[in-house]
Write a protein that holds these residues in place. Structure first.
Motif, PDB file in Angstrom:
ATOM      1  N   GLY A  45       1.298  -0.673  -0.631  1.00 44.63           N
ATOM      2  CA  GLY A  45       0.462   0.032   0.461  1.00 44.63           C
ATOM      3  C   GLY A  45       1.247   1.293   0.047  1.00 44.63           C
ATOM      4  O   GLY A  45       0.718   1.638  -0.845  1.00 44.63           O
ATOM      5  N   LEU A  46       2.088   1.122   0.692  1.00 45.41           N
ATOM      6  CA  LEU A  46       2.692   2.321   1.279  1.00 45.41           C
ATOM      7  C   LEU A  46       3.749   2.709  -0.430  1.00 45.41           C
ATOM      8  O   LEU A  46       3.852   3.305  -0.738  1.00 45.41           O
ATOM      9  N   LEU A  47       4.135   1.505  -0.805  1.00 41.60           N
ATOM     10  CA  LEU A  47       4.847   1.641  -2.200  1.00 41.60           C
ATOM     11  C   LEU A  47       3.649   2.406  -3.370  1.00 41.60           C
ATOM     12  O   LEU A  47       4.563   3.372  -4.104  1.00 41.60           O
ATOM     13  N   GLY A  48       2.949   1.270  -3.318  1.00 35.82           N
ATOM     14  CA  GLY A  48       1.710   2.220  -4.177  1.00 35.82           C
ATOM     15  C   GLY A  48       1.272   4.062  -4.004  1.00 35.82           C
ATOM     16  O   GLY A  48       1.376   4.480  -4.868  1.00 35.82           O
ATOM     17  N   GLY A  49       1.152   3.932  -3.034  1.00 37.54           N
ATOM     18  CA  GLY A  49       1.346   5.028  -2.434  1.00 37.54           C
ATOM     19  C   GLY A  49       2.351   6.478  -2.995  1.00 37.54           C
ATOM     20  O   GLY A  49       2.254   7.292  -3.438  1.00 37.54           O
ATOM     21  N   VAL A  50       3.522   5.391  -2.825  1.00 34.87           N
ATOM     22  CA  VAL A  50       4.972   6.786  -3.373  1.00 34.87           C
ATOM     23  C   VAL A  50       4.610   7.115  -4.522  1.00 34.87           C
ATOM     24  O   VAL A  50       4.818   8.157  -5.260  1.00 34.87           O
ATOM     25  N   LEU A 110      -8.554   8.767   3.483  1.00 34.83           N
ATOM     26  CA  LEU A 110      -8.598   7.853   4.784  1.00 34.83           C
ATOM     27  C   LEU A 110      -9.437   6.538   4.622  1.00 34.83           C
ATOM     28  O   LEU A 110      -8.545   5.044   4.782  1.00 34.83           O
ATOM     29  N   ALA A 111     -10.338   6.713   4.372  1.00 33.53           N
ATOM     30  CA  ALA A 111     -10.638   4.682   3.776  1.00 33.53           C
ATOM     31  C   ALA A 111     -10.571   3.846   3.080  1.00 33.53           C
ATOM     32  O   ALA A 111     -10.596   2.741   2.965  1.00 33.53           O
ATOM     33  N   SER A 112      -9.547   4.578   1.980  1.00 32.73           N
ATOM     34  CA  SER A 112      -8.569   3.342   0.824  1.00 32.73           C
ATOM     35  C   SER A 112      -8.094   2.819   1.375  1.00 32.73           C
ATOM     36  O   SER A 112      -7.474   1.976   1.038  1.00 32.73           O
ATOM     37  N   SER A 113      -7.501   3.150   2.642  1.00 33.13           N
ATOM     38  CA  SER A 113      -6.565   2.319   3.229  1.00 33.13           C
ATOM     39  C   SER A 113      -6.495   0.990   3.551  1.00 33.13           C
ATOM     40  O   SER A 113      -6.331  -0.143   3.520  1.00 33.13           O
ATOM     41  N   ALA A 114      -8.365   0.583   3.138  1.00 32.58           N
ATOM     42  CA  ALA A 114      -9.062  -0.570   3.702  1.00 32.58           C
ATOM     43  C   ALA A 114      -8.487  -1.271   2.400  1.00 32.58           C
ATOM     44  O   ALA A 114      -8.148  -2.544   3.333  1.00 32.58           O
ATOM     45  N   ALA A 115      -8.433  -0.588   1.578  1.00 35.23           N
ATOM     46  CA  ALA A 115      -7.090  -1.425   0.217  1.00 35.23           C
ATOM     47  C   ALA A 115      -5.727  -1.583   0.030  1.00 35.23           C
ATOM     48  O   ALA A 115      -6.079  -1.940  -0.331  1.00 35.23           O
ATOM     49  N   ALA A 116      -5.566  -0.301   0.263  1.00 37.82           N
ATOM     50  CA  ALA A 116      -4.468  -0.139   0.031  1.00 37.82           C
ATOM     51  C   ALA A 116      -3.733   1.027   1.223  1.00 37.82           C
ATOM     52  O   ALA A 116      -3.904   2.159   0.953  1.00 37.82           O
ATOM     53  N   PRO A 117      -3.282   0.302   2.505  1.00 39.42           N
ATOM     54  CA  PRO A 117      -2.595   1.153   3.589  1.00 39.42           C
ATOM     55  C   PRO A 117      -1.988   2.201   3.256  1.00 39.42           C
ATOM     56  O   PRO A 117      -0.661   2.427   2.239  1.00 39.42           O
ATOM     57  N   GLY A 118      -2.166   3.893   3.285  1.00 42.13           N
ATOM     58  CA  GLY A 118      -1.640   5.058   2.943  1.00 42.13           C
ATOM     59  C   GLY A 118      -1.945   5.974   1.681  1.00 42.13           C
ATOM     60  O   GLY A 118      -1.498   6.918   1.558  1.00 42.13           O
TER      61      GLY A 118
END
Length: 194
Positions: A45-50, A110-118
């Motif tokens: 999730g965090l790598l995708g977020g970056v 915030l809710a999207s963190s249920a799928a991909a955190p952060g």
């Protein structure tokens, strides 16, 4: 305002305000979401977020870049009758019609963190980073040309300072108003420079 007078808002302050209201809620949503055990797991999730952060920053930085350049290049000197809007007034006027959209964006991030955190928070923060870089670029242009860029708020507040409704920018000297080149707060307030 006297006869024929009209108000002007700083272009860079509008961009900087948008940056602030994407950056900080995005960081908070990303930090909160990093502790949620999402579907993909925290690492992915965090790598995708970056990756989303970088993409959003690039897109917002480059969006309407030619339009900003063209409007700045064609800017005319502001009339002495203009009333220069305070940066706080400009920021409040920008935020007022967008506050619910920003709240919705924060909740969605915030809710999207249920799928991909952060990831959602980093996407929002990336948009803020790109807008901040755009404000910095505007500040460098203003510093290089020794002027400040202004726009009529009634044209800019609905679709942005480079939107289709904006017919042109106006300029003042670099000491005008209460914000430095790039839209940052000025330590010493000067109401207007000739």
């Amino acid at each position: 305002m006297g006869r024929g007078a009209y108000g002007l808002a700083r272009v860079a302050v509008l961009v900087r305000t948008a940056a602030k209201w994407c950056w900080w809620p995005g960081l908070v949503a990303a930090a909160g979401g990093a502790f949620v055990p999402g579907y993909t797991g925290a690492r992915i999730g965090l790598l995708g977020g970056v990756a989303l952060f970088v993409a959003a920053a690039l897109v917002t930085f480059l969006a309407r870049a030619r339009r900003y350049t063209a409007l700045a290049g064609d800017a005319v000197r502001a009339d002495r009758a203009v009333v220069l809007q305070d940066r706080r007034v400009t920021a409040r006027a920008w935020l007022r019609p967008r506050r619910w959209w920003l709240l919705l964006a924060f909740v969605a991030a915030l809710a999207s963190s249920a799928a991909a955190p952060g990831a959602g928070g980093l996407l929002l923060a990336g948009a803020g980073a790109g807008l901040w870089a755009k404000a910095v670029r505007l500040g460098r242009w203003e510093h290089r040309h020794a002027v400040l860029l202004w726009v009529r708020p009634e044209q800019a507040l609905r679709h942005g300072p480079a939107g289709g409704g904006v017919t042109g920018y106006e300029t003042t000297g670099p000491a005008a108003g209460d914000a430095r080149p790039g839209g940052a707060r000025r330590t010493k307030t000067v109401v207007r420079a000739a």
